[in-house]
Design a protein around this motif. Structure first.
Motif, mmCIF file in Angstrom:
data_model
loop_
_atom_site.group_PDB
_atom_site.id
_atom_site.type_symbol
_atom_site.label_atom_id
_atom_site.label_comp_id
_atom_site.label_asym_id
_atom_site.label_seq_id
_atom_site.Cartn_x
_atom_site.Cartn_y
_atom_site.Cartn_z
ATOM 1 N N LEU A 1 34.693 -90.117 -38.805
ATOM 2 C CA LEU A 1 35.425 -90.779 -39.345
ATOM 3 C C LEU A 1 34.901 -91.577 -40.235
ATOM 4 N N GLY A 2 33.995 -91.913 -40.696
ATOM 5 C CA GLY A 2 33.359 -92.747 -42.413
ATOM 6 C C GLY A 2 31.962 -92.950 -41.991
ATOM 7 N N THR A 3 31.862 -94.045 -42.513
ATOM 8 C CA THR A 3 30.600 -93.738 -42.244
ATOM 9 C C THR A 3 30.436 -95.248 -43.667
ATOM 10 N N TYR A 4 29.700 -96.361 -42.370
ATOM 11 C CA TYR A 4 29.186 -97.660 -43.190
ATOM 12 C C TYR A 4 27.578 -97.706 -42.978
ATOM 13 N N SER A 5 27.132 -98.715 -44.019
ATOM 14 C CA SER A 5 26.457 -98.641 -44.666
ATOM 15 C C SER A 5 25.469 -100.654 -44.528
ATOM 16 N N ALA A 6 24.314 -101.276 -44.527
ATOM 17 C CA ALA A 6 24.753 -102.959 -44.335
ATOM 18 C C ALA A 6 23.113 -103.449 -44.478
ATOM 19 N N ASN A 7 23.046 -103.520 -44.877
ATOM 20 C CA ASN A 7 21.607 -104.389 -44.642
ATOM 21 C C ASN A 7 21.314 -105.890 -44.104
ATOM 22 N N HIS A 8 22.615 -106.052 -43.303
ATOM 23 C CA HIS A 8 23.039 -107.962 -43.448
ATOM 24 C C HIS A 8 24.200 -107.563 -42.103
ATOM 25 N N ASN A 9 24.475 -108.731 -41.390
ATOM 26 C CA ASN A 9 25.236 -108.610 -39.929
ATOM 27 C C ASN A 9 26.537 -108.240 -40.552
ATOM 28 N N MET A 10 27.236 -107.650 -39.666
ATOM 29 C CA MET A 10 28.431 -107.549 -39.579
ATOM 30 C C MET A 10 29.399 -108.743 -39.363
ATOM 31 N N VAL A 11 30.344 -109.157 -39.689
ATOM 32 C CA VAL A 11 31.253 -110.020 -39.596
ATOM 33 C C VAL A 11 32.925 -109.911 -39.520
ATOM 34 N N THR A 12 33.170 -108.808 -40.491
ATOM 35 C CA THR A 12 34.100 -108.123 -39.781
ATOM 36 C C THR A 12 33.795 -106.423 -39.957
ATOM 37 N N PRO A 13 34.376 -105.851 -38.819
ATOM 38 C CA PRO A 13 34.154 -104.373 -38.665
ATOM 39 C C PRO A 13 34.870 -103.659 -38.934
ATOM 40 N N PRO A 14 33.893 -103.000 -40.128
ATOM 41 C CA PRO A 14 35.262 -101.727 -40.861
ATOM 42 C C PRO A 14 35.954 -100.704 -40.252
ATOM 43 N N ARG A 15 37.106 -100.766 -40.198
ATOM 44 C CA ARG A 15 38.239 -99.387 -39.464
ATOM 45 C C ARG A 15 37.635 -98.839 -40.201
ATOM 46 N N MET A 16 37.917 -97.187 -39.724
ATOM 47 C CA MET A 16 37.745 -95.900 -40.524
ATOM 48 C C MET A 16 38.940 -94.963 -40.013
ATOM 49 N N THR A 56 38.258 -96.373 -30.162
ATOM 50 C CA THR A 56 39.111 -95.327 -30.703
ATOM 51 C C THR A 56 40.389 -95.744 -30.585
ATOM 52 N N GLN A 57 41.247 -95.729 -31.668
ATOM 53 C CA GLN A 57 42.413 -96.092 -31.744
ATOM 54 C C GLN A 57 43.566 -94.952 -32.394
ATOM 55 N N MET A 58 44.415 -94.705 -31.454
ATOM 56 C CA MET A 58 45.014 -93.395 -32.105
ATOM 57 C C MET A 58 46.489 -93.953 -31.957
ATOM 58 N N THR A 59 47.719 -93.683 -32.989
ATOM 59 C CA THR A 59 48.600 -93.992 -33.280
ATOM 60 C C THR A 59 49.577 -92.695 -33.539
ATOM 61 N N PHE A 60 50.367 -92.814 -32.774
ATOM 62 C CA PHE A 60 51.478 -91.184 -32.952
ATOM 63 C C PHE A 60 52.862 -91.421 -33.023
ATOM 64 N N TYR A 61 52.926 -90.689 -33.672
ATOM 65 C CA TYR A 61 54.683 -90.942 -34.872
ATOM 66 C C TYR A 61 55.489 -90.096 -34.989
ATOM 67 N N ARG A 62 56.862 -90.135 -33.719
ATOM 68 C CA ARG A 62 57.674 -89.631 -33.596
ATOM 69 C C ARG A 62 58.804 -89.729 -34.385
ATOM 70 N N GLY A 63 59.626 -89.231 -35.771
ATOM 71 C CA GLY A 63 61.080 -89.885 -35.690
ATOM 72 C C GLY A 63 60.916 -91.415 -36.108
ATOM 73 N N ASN A 64 61.290 -92.490 -35.494
ATOM 74 C CA ASN A 64 61.223 -94.098 -35.967
ATOM 75 C C ASN A 64 60.025 -94.695 -34.790
ATOM 76 N N ASN A 65 60.241 -93.707 -33.305
ATOM 77 C CA ASN A 65 59.284 -93.928 -32.782
ATOM 78 C C ASN A 65 57.388 -94.209 -33.211
ATOM 79 N N THR A 102 38.522 -96.176 -36.267
ATOM 80 C CA THR A 102 37.335 -96.298 -35.082
ATOM 81 C C THR A 102 36.845 -97.429 -35.864
ATOM 82 N N TRP A 103 36.216 -98.283 -34.912
ATOM 83 C CA TRP A 103 36.318 -99.543 -35.041
ATOM 84 C C TRP A 103 34.390 -99.760 -34.413
ATOM 85 N N VAL A 104 33.845 -100.590 -34.639
ATOM 86 C CA VAL A 104 32.059 -100.548 -33.603
ATOM 87 C C VAL A 104 31.883 -101.806 -33.490
ATOM 88 N N TYR A 105 31.836 -102.117 -32.672
ATOM 89 C CA TYR A 105 32.029 -103.528 -31.500
ATOM 90 C C TYR A 105 30.329 -104.753 -32.153
#
Length: 128
Positions: A1-16, A56-65, A102-105
């Motif tokens: 679901l994605g790639t994250y690269s850094a050479n410093h501490n993470m402040v806000t986790p990226p969302r893929m 991981t978070q999953m969001t399921f859609y059906r009609g307006n729900n 997905t988010w890393v801690y």
């Protein structure tokens, strides 16, 4: 679901994000989710065996729900409403009805030794 690269501490986790279409002729299905490195907790690992936890978070859609499920361990999610058309043209988000995120801690990431970490997540659709 994605790639994250850094050479410093993470402040806000990226969302893929990844969006998919699941059709169900019966209207209902289940998803089983398991990670290759994850027996009781979702985690990425490097070649030395060091790990970084994620959720991981999953969001399921059906009609307006919509139904949102967030988790940090392998699990099976039951009673999900599938699209009634094979191309998800009947959903508010034409073309897809499930969004995976997905988010890393942050603490797990910041304390991990430098390196390449990965995990393979298998998602199995089970008719109900």
């Amino acid at each position: 679901l994605g790639t994250y690269s850094a050479n410093h501490n993470m402040v806000t986790p990226p969302r893929m994000l990844d969006q998919q279409c699941v059709f169900s002729s019966t209207g209902i299905f289940s998803l089983s989710i398991i990670g290759l490195n994850s027996t009781n907790q979702l985690r990425m690992a490097n070649a030395a065996g060091d790990t970084i936890r994620y959720r991981t978070q999953m969001t399921f859609y059906r009609g307006n729900n919509q139904r949102r499920v967030s988790f940090n361990r392998p699990r099976t999610i039951r009673n999900i409403s599938g699209a009634s058309t094979t191309d998800c043209s009947d959903t508010p988000n034409v073309g897809w009805n499930i969004q995976f995120s997905t988010w890393v801690y942050r603490g797990s990431f910041n304390s991990a030794p430098p390196g390449t970490y990965q995990d393979t997540v298998s998602i199995t659709v089970i008719p109900e």
